[in-house]
Design a protein around this motif. Structure first.
Motif, PDB file in Angstrom:
ATOM      1  N   GLN A  24       0.853  -1.199   0.000  1.00 53.94           N
ATOM      2  CA  GLN A  24       0.000   0.000   0.000  1.00 53.94           C
ATOM      3  C   GLN A  24       0.880   1.237   0.000  1.00 53.94           C
ATOM      4  O   GLN A  24       1.645   1.456   0.932  1.00 53.94           O
ATOM      5  N   PRO A  25       0.813   2.062  -1.049  1.00 59.15           N
ATOM      6  CA  PRO A  25       1.651   3.257  -1.107  1.00 59.15           C
ATOM      7  C   PRO A  25       1.320   4.234   0.011  1.00 59.15           C
ATOM      8  O   PRO A  25       0.227   4.223   0.563  1.00 59.15           O
ATOM      9  N   GLY A  26       2.284   5.092   0.329  1.00 65.97           N
ATOM     10  CA  GLY A  26       2.048   6.157   1.291  1.00 65.97           C
ATOM     11  C   GLY A  26       2.205   5.751   2.733  1.00 65.97           C
ATOM     12  O   GLY A  26       1.731   6.436   3.635  1.00 65.97           O
ATOM     13  N   ARG A  27       2.888   4.636   2.998  1.00 68.98           N
ATOM     14  CA  ARG A  27       3.025   4.171   4.378  1.00 68.98           C
ATOM     15  C   ARG A  27       4.072   4.967   5.153  1.00 68.98           C
ATOM     16  O   ARG A  27       3.985   5.080   6.368  1.00 68.98           O
ATOM     17  N   THR A  28       5.089   5.463   4.468  1.00 65.80           N
ATOM     18  CA  THR A  28       6.103   6.269   5.152  1.00 65.80           C
ATOM     19  C   THR A  28       5.563   7.681   5.312  1.00 65.80           C
ATOM     20  O   THR A  28       5.425   8.416   4.343  1.00 65.80           O
ATOM     21  N   ARG A  29       5.258   8.051   6.556  1.00 66.48           N
ATOM     22  CA  ARG A  29       4.627   9.347   6.811  1.00 66.48           C
ATOM     23  C   ARG A  29       5.505  10.247   7.664  1.00 66.48           C
ATOM     24  O   ARG A  29       5.108  11.353   8.017  1.00 66.48           O
ATOM     25  N   THR A  30       6.678   9.762   8.014  1.00 62.40           N
ATOM     26  CA  THR A  30       7.616  10.529   8.824  1.00 62.40           C
ATOM     27  C   THR A  30       9.003  10.407   8.211  1.00 62.40           C
ATOM     28  O   THR A  30       9.216   9.600   7.303  1.00 62.40           O
ATOM     29  N   ALA A  31       9.946  11.194   8.717  1.00 61.47           N
ATOM     30  CA  ALA A  31      11.345  11.017   8.320  1.00 61.47           C
ATOM     31  C   ALA A  31      11.905   9.898   9.197  1.00 61.47           C
ATOM     32  O   ALA A  31      12.140  10.085  10.395  1.00 61.47           O
ATOM     33  N   ASN A  32      12.059   8.719   8.617  1.00 58.84           N
ATOM     34  CA  ASN A  32      12.491   7.550   9.379  1.00 58.84           C
ATOM     35  C   ASN A  32      14.015   7.477   9.425  1.00 58.84           C
ATOM     36  O   ASN A  32      14.661   7.327   8.382  1.00 58.84           O
ATOM     37  N   TYR A  33      14.548   7.579  10.624  1.00 61.22           N
ATOM     38  CA  TYR A  33      15.993   7.586  10.846  1.00 61.22           C
ATOM     39  C   TYR A  33      16.499   6.199  11.216  1.00 61.22           C
ATOM     40  O   TYR A  33      16.009   5.589  12.162  1.00 61.22           O
ATOM     41  N   TYR A  34      17.495   5.730  10.442  1.00 58.61           N
ATOM     42  CA  TYR A  34      18.159   4.460  10.724  1.00 58.61           C
ATOM     43  C   TYR A  34      19.625   4.753  11.031  1.00 58.61           C
ATOM     44  O   TYR A  34      20.323   5.340  10.197  1.00 58.61           O
ATOM     45  N   LEU A  35      20.080   4.357  12.206  1.00 62.47           N
ATOM     46  CA  LEU A  35      21.470   4.572  12.603  1.00 62.47           C
ATOM     47  C   LEU A  35      22.312   3.425  12.061  1.00 62.47           C
ATOM     48  O   LEU A  35      22.055   2.250  12.369  1.00 62.47           O
ATOM     49  N   ILE A  36      23.313   3.766  11.259  1.00 64.04           N
ATOM     50  CA  ILE A  36      24.153   2.762  10.604  1.00 64.04           C
ATOM     51  C   ILE A  36      25.551   2.772  11.232  1.00 64.04           C
ATOM     52  O   ILE A  36      26.215   3.822  11.260  1.00 64.04           O
ATOM     53  N   ASP A  37      25.967   1.631  11.727  1.00 61.23           N
ATOM     54  CA  ASP A  37      27.291   1.455  12.335  1.00 61.23           C
ATOM     55  C   ASP A  37      27.578   2.484  13.429  1.00 61.23           C
ATOM     56  O   ASP A  37      28.743   2.778  13.718  1.00 61.23           O
ATOM     57  N   GLY A  38      26.540   3.060  13.991  1.00 58.69           N
ATOM     58  CA  GLY A  38      26.699   4.028  15.068  1.00 58.69           C
ATOM     59  C   GLY A  38      27.323   5.345  14.650  1.00 58.69           C
ATOM     60  O   GLY A  38      27.602   6.193  15.493  1.00 58.69           O
ATOM     61  N   THR A  39      27.512   5.535  13.305  1.00 56.50           N
ATOM     62  CA  THR A  39      28.259   6.723  12.860  1.00 56.50           C
ATOM     63  C   THR A  39      27.504   7.626  11.892  1.00 56.50           C
ATOM     64  O   THR A  39      27.876   8.783  11.725  1.00 56.50           O
ATOM     65  N   TRP A  40      26.468   7.117  11.218  1.00 56.62           N
ATOM     66  CA  TRP A  40      25.719   7.937  10.264  1.00 56.62           C
ATOM     67  C   TRP A  40      24.281   7.441  10.163  1.00 56.62           C
ATOM     68  O   TRP A  40      23.967   6.346  10.617  1.00 56.62           O
ATOM     69  N   TYR A  41      23.437   8.307   9.583  1.00 56.67           N
ATOM     70  CA  TYR A  41      22.020   7.975   9.448  1.00 56.67           C
ATOM     71  C   TYR A  41      21.621   7.819   7.989  1.00 56.67           C
ATOM     72  O   TYR A  41      22.030   8.597   7.131  1.00 56.67           O
ATOM     73  N   LEU A  42      20.793   6.812   7.739  1.00 51.75           N
ATOM     74  CA  LEU A  42      20.055   6.684   6.493  1.00 51.75           C
ATOM     75  C   LEU A  42      18.643   7.167   6.816  1.00 51.75           C
ATOM     76  O   LEU A  42      18.023   6.669   7.769  1.00 51.75           O
ATOM     77  N   VAL A  43      18.161   8.161   6.079  1.00 51.90           N
ATOM     78  CA  VAL A  43      16.884   8.804   6.400  1.00 51.90           C
ATOM     79  C   VAL A  43      15.902   8.577   5.250  1.00 51.90           C
ATOM     80  O   VAL A  43      16.103   9.083   4.141  1.00 51.90           O
ATOM     81  N   ASP A  44      14.862   7.814   5.529  1.00 53.14           N
ATOM     82  CA  ASP A  44      13.829   7.524   4.538  1.00 53.14           C
ATOM     83  C   ASP A  44      12.731   8.576   4.689  1.00 53.14           C
ATOM     84  O   ASP A  44      12.009   8.602   5.687  1.00 53.14           O
ATOM     85  N   LEU A  45      12.625   9.457   3.693  1.00 53.93           N
ATOM     86  CA  LEU A  45      11.655  10.553   3.742  1.00 53.93           C
ATOM     87  C   LEU A  45      10.316  10.120   3.141  1.00 53.93           C
ATOM     88  O   LEU A  45      10.276   9.193   2.320  1.00 53.93           O
ATOM     89  N   PRO A  46       9.214  10.772   3.527  1.00 55.18           N
ATOM     90  CA  PRO A  46       7.900  10.394   2.975  1.00 55.18           C
ATOM     91  C   PRO A  46       7.890  10.445   1.454  1.00 55.18           C
ATOM     92  O   PRO A  46       8.469  11.344   0.846  1.00 55.18           O
ATOM     93  N   GLY A  47       7.238   9.464   0.852  1.00 60.29           N
ATOM     94  CA  GLY A  47       7.133   9.422  -0.601  1.00 60.29           C
ATOM     95  C   GLY A  47       6.228  10.524  -1.113  1.00 60.29           C
ATOM     96  O   GLY A  47       5.305  10.958  -0.425  1.00 60.29           O
ATOM     97  N   TYR A  48       6.501  10.977  -2.326  1.00 61.89           N
ATOM     98  CA  TYR A  48       5.668  12.016  -2.924  1.00 61.89           C
ATOM     99  C   TYR A  48       4.776  11.399  -4.000  1.00 61.89           C
ATOM    100  O   TYR A  48       5.080  10.339  -4.533  1.00 61.89           O
ATOM    101  N   GLY A  49       3.672  12.071  -4.268  1.00 61.62           N
ATOM    102  CA  GLY A  49       2.817  11.654  -5.384  1.00 61.62           C
ATOM    103  C   GLY A  49       1.696  10.721  -5.033  1.00 61.62           C
ATOM    104  O   GLY A  49       0.956  10.294  -5.911  1.00 61.62           O
ATOM    105  N   TYR A  50       1.530  10.390  -3.754  1.00 64.25           N
ATOM    106  CA  TYR A  50       0.450   9.473  -3.398  1.00 64.25           C
ATOM    107  C   TYR A  50      -0.818  10.265  -3.123  1.00 64.25           C
ATOM    108  O   TYR A  50      -0.847  11.107  -2.240  1.00 64.25           O
ATOM    109  N   ALA A  51      -1.873  10.019  -3.885  1.00 62.83           N
ATOM    110  CA  ALA A  51      -3.069  10.865  -3.845  1.00 62.83           C
ATOM    111  C   ALA A  51      -4.103  10.412  -2.815  1.00 62.83           C
ATOM    112  O   ALA A  51      -5.022  11.155  -2.519  1.00 62.83           O
ATOM    113  N   ARG A  52      -4.013   9.222  -2.251  1.00 60.94           N
ATOM    114  CA  ARG A  52      -5.083   8.705  -1.398  1.00 60.94           C
ATOM    115  C   ARG A  52      -4.929   9.112   0.061  1.00 60.94           C
ATOM    116  O   ARG A  52      -5.201   8.352   0.976  1.00 60.94           O
TER     117      ARG A  52
END
Length: 195
Positions: A55-83
């Motif tokens: 189901q599209p549009g599930r990411t609704r926040t900036a999801n922060y993943y800590l990698i190796d304790g030294t940097w973050y991978l940040v999954d931002l909300p997707g764009y273009g979902y109309a529902r």
């Protein structure tokens, strides 16, 4: 570079919730349902770290993943979902704009597009916005396994033309199924983190 540890830290709904530890950040942007969560899982080697959904549009926040304790991978909300309501879409757009324009820790943006289709207007707008902001940018063409390898060049050229990419811009075919492009994308991320 190969991540050894990865953990979900926070789903930030506003800038006040972003981590304040100064660690560098790599952000993922892309249309809803383009495969950003799956890309997180493939890069980190953890199949269930980021929740994936049909189901599209599930990411609704900036999801922060800590990698190796030294940097973050940040999954931002997707764009273009109309529902979702206009109010929620506007909230996501404000979150995206504030993050991309103001976040000092952001050192690179990975824009995820679907390799099977030419970029749409929203992809073109996002690419142009990132160019204007001046952030370092890598484009990952997801779902490469859905296309025969003999057709890759045609599809990649269509993405380059559709986004208006320059000859030196980085475009990486990526597949979570075959892990194609994983090493190349991690190498690009490593180069971003080291500068």
């Amino acid at each position: 570079m190969d991540p050894r540890t990865a953990q979900f830290l926070i789903g930030a709904a506003s800038p006040s919730q972003y981590p304040q530890d100064g660690k560098p950040e790599i952000a993922l942007v892309g249309r809803s349902n383009v495969g950003k969560s799956t890309l997180v899982n493939t890069l980190t080697g953890r199949r269930t770290l980021a929740r994936t959904s049909n189901q599209p549009g599930r990411t609704r926040t900036a999801n922060y993943y800590l990698i190796d304790g030294t940097w973050y991978l940040v999954d931002l909300p997707g764009y273009g979902y109309a529902r979702v309501s206009r109010e929620i879409r506007d909230q996501w757009n404000r979150l995206l704009d504030a993050y991309l324009n103001q976040r000092a820790q952001l050192c690179c943006v990975v824009m995820v597009v679907d390799m099977r289709h030419p970029p749409g207007s929203l992809d073109q707008e996002m690419f142009a916005r990132l160019r204007q902001i001046g952030r370092r940018l890598v484009v990952a063409a997801s779902k490469a396994d859905k296309i025969s390898k003999g057709q890759w060049r045609r599809h990649l050229n269509a993405i380059r033309r559709g986004l208006g990419m320059a000859a030196g811009d980085t475009l990486i075919p990526f597949s979570a199924v075959t892990r194609t492009g994983r090493e190349e994308l991690l190498a690009e991320i490593g180069a971003c983190l080291s500068t």
